[in-house]
Write an enzyme that holds these catalytic residues in place. Sequence first.
Site, short mmCIF file in Angstrom:
data_model
loop_
_atom_site.label_atom_id
_atom_site.label_comp_id
_atom_site.label_asym_id
_atom_site.label_seq_id
_atom_site.Cartn_x
_atom_site.Cartn_y
_atom_site.Cartn_z
N TYR A 275 0.85 -1.19 0.00
CA TYR A 275 0.00 0.00 0.00
C TYR A 275 0.89 1.24 0.00
O TYR A 275 1.72 1.42 0.89
CB TYR A 275 -0.89 -0.03 1.24
CG TYR A 275 -2.09 0.90 1.22
CD1 TYR A 275 -2.17 2.00 0.38
CD2 TYR A 275 -3.17 0.66 2.06
CE1 TYR A 275 -3.28 2.83 0.38
CE2 TYR A 275 -4.29 1.48 2.08
CZ TYR A 275 -4.34 2.57 1.23
OH TYR A 275 -5.44 3.40 1.24
N CYS A 276 0.74 2.10 -1.01
CA CYS A 276 1.44 3.38 -1.09
C CYS A 276 2.95 3.15 -1.01
O CYS A 276 3.52 2.42 -1.81
CB CYS A 276 0.93 4.33 -0.02
SG CYS A 276 1.52 6.04 -0.18
N LEU A 277 3.63 3.74 -0.03
CA LEU A 277 5.06 3.54 0.12
C LEU A 277 5.41 2.08 0.36
O LEU A 277 6.47 1.60 -0.06
CB LEU A 277 5.58 4.42 1.26
CG LEU A 277 7.06 4.31 1.65
CD1 LEU A 277 7.95 4.52 0.44
CD2 LEU A 277 7.39 5.31 2.74
#
Length: 547
Positions: A275-277
């Site tokens: 998720y994301c980073l």
Amino acid sequence: MEAGARMLMNPATLVGNQIGAWHRYVDLWHSGARSFLGLDSRTVAEPDSDDTRFTDPAWDENRFFDLLKQHYLIASEAIVGSVEQVEGLDPKTAQKVSFFTRQFVDAMAPTNFAMTNPSVLRATIESNGGNLLRGLNNLARDLSESDGQLRVSMTDKSAFRLGSNVATTPGQVIFQNEMMQLLQYSPSTETVFERPLLIVPPWINKYYILDLQPKNSMIKWLVEQGHTVFVISWVNPGPALAAKSFDDYLRDGTIAALDAIEQACGEHRVNAIGYCLGGTLLAATMAYLESAGDPRIASGTFFTTMIDFAEPGELGVFIDEAQIEQLERRMRNDGYLDGSAMSSTFNMLRANDLVWSFVIHNYLLGNEPFAFDLLYWNSDSTRMPADMHSFYLRKMYLENRLCEPGGIELDGVPIDMGRIRAPAYFLSTQEDHIAPWQSTYAGARLFSGPVRFVLGESGHIAGVINPPARGKYGYRLNGARTLPDDAEGWLRNSRRHQGSWWPDWQRWVKRHAGKRVAQRRPGDGRLPALEAAPGSYVRVRLDNGDC
């Protein structure tokens, strides 16, 4: 100063913009005069359909407030239009000028002041000023809890307790090191898929965005689909971990988690979600393992993940050499970047929703913050080690080296996204201010294996945490076998589907999940259960210690 100088070099554009605004003001005055005389009048300026600041009926029904609203809208459009028409600025400077001009315009909205907000005036009269006294107490409390730097309370923190009414999916911590705890969740089906599922959340925030409450917990839903779910819960680092690098997050994070899962389940290959980073780290891990001849991640799923940082969206306003140097000086003193700094940056991207609405609600109306699980999570920010964060900002955002073959090395291995042959599922969202979907699309095209790109509706959080039972939002798919070069071209030929994208992902991942086997319970393998989920690492808060 540079924008002002450039503006004066081409006064014709400035004068033209001001003449246009003057004409609109004349129309407004004419319309207002007709309205005060009881004659038919027309509206000159309307707020955008998604602008929730002027929902009080008085903004339309009261002539004074209606004129004030339209006057503000005309002025704000003229100011923003003037700076956006400045010629000769480099794109980075133009973006900064536009962004901070909009911050100023949003701050000066009449809704943000007691004497020009009809809701506040009404509350003040009805309570004999009690709302303002309560608001002053709320302000004083927030100041006292923010070490003198005002952080507006977004939610009632006392209404939530980890493991009690948020992060409640049953499980155990089965491994930990100084970087993370690894959680394994208890099965709810008699049989499970052969391949375990590892979730890599970002370390800018805490993992339990995926496990808020049972009705919107993605982790609970994944367990119910028959997955053996493992989640990394990152440490909230202090000064002692200042020297931890991106390499450490790879080596002691994802790689250590994969090793632990093999010990716990006896399975070498897993499916993984980032998720994301966390997705950026997952992609780097997959490329790292491919280079080592160890492709143990059978498939990768990426939620709102940037790999190509050429167009970082409005976050780019905060990333240049001068600002990074300033951050590095600050981090050298503390050994980390305080989580509130990143939280403030993200809030500025949606200031009307995440700053000014709470100023009005808490301080002007004198209300107590809402009890809202998502905002409770949003206020639970984490620190970032100095070395890691500097590397991340420089090598990825500033230099955009991750998308280049061998552009960066992790743990001595050159990273090449083109070597990733495992199937990938990219979920991006149309209104994402943090990871613009056009940028995530560019990253998806770097992989050499089959990629399924899905574009959800709403933003960075609501577009991801969208349970099927809610029946909300939708998503778009494109039937092309390979991703077109152009993101907008992909969008033009895509088809909208109503409802959550979760079932689409489940149908996709089942093809890579193996056969069904007997359920696996935490602690049954070679790794004993250490403590109950959500574990101890997630409980360390910045504001008031453990929770």
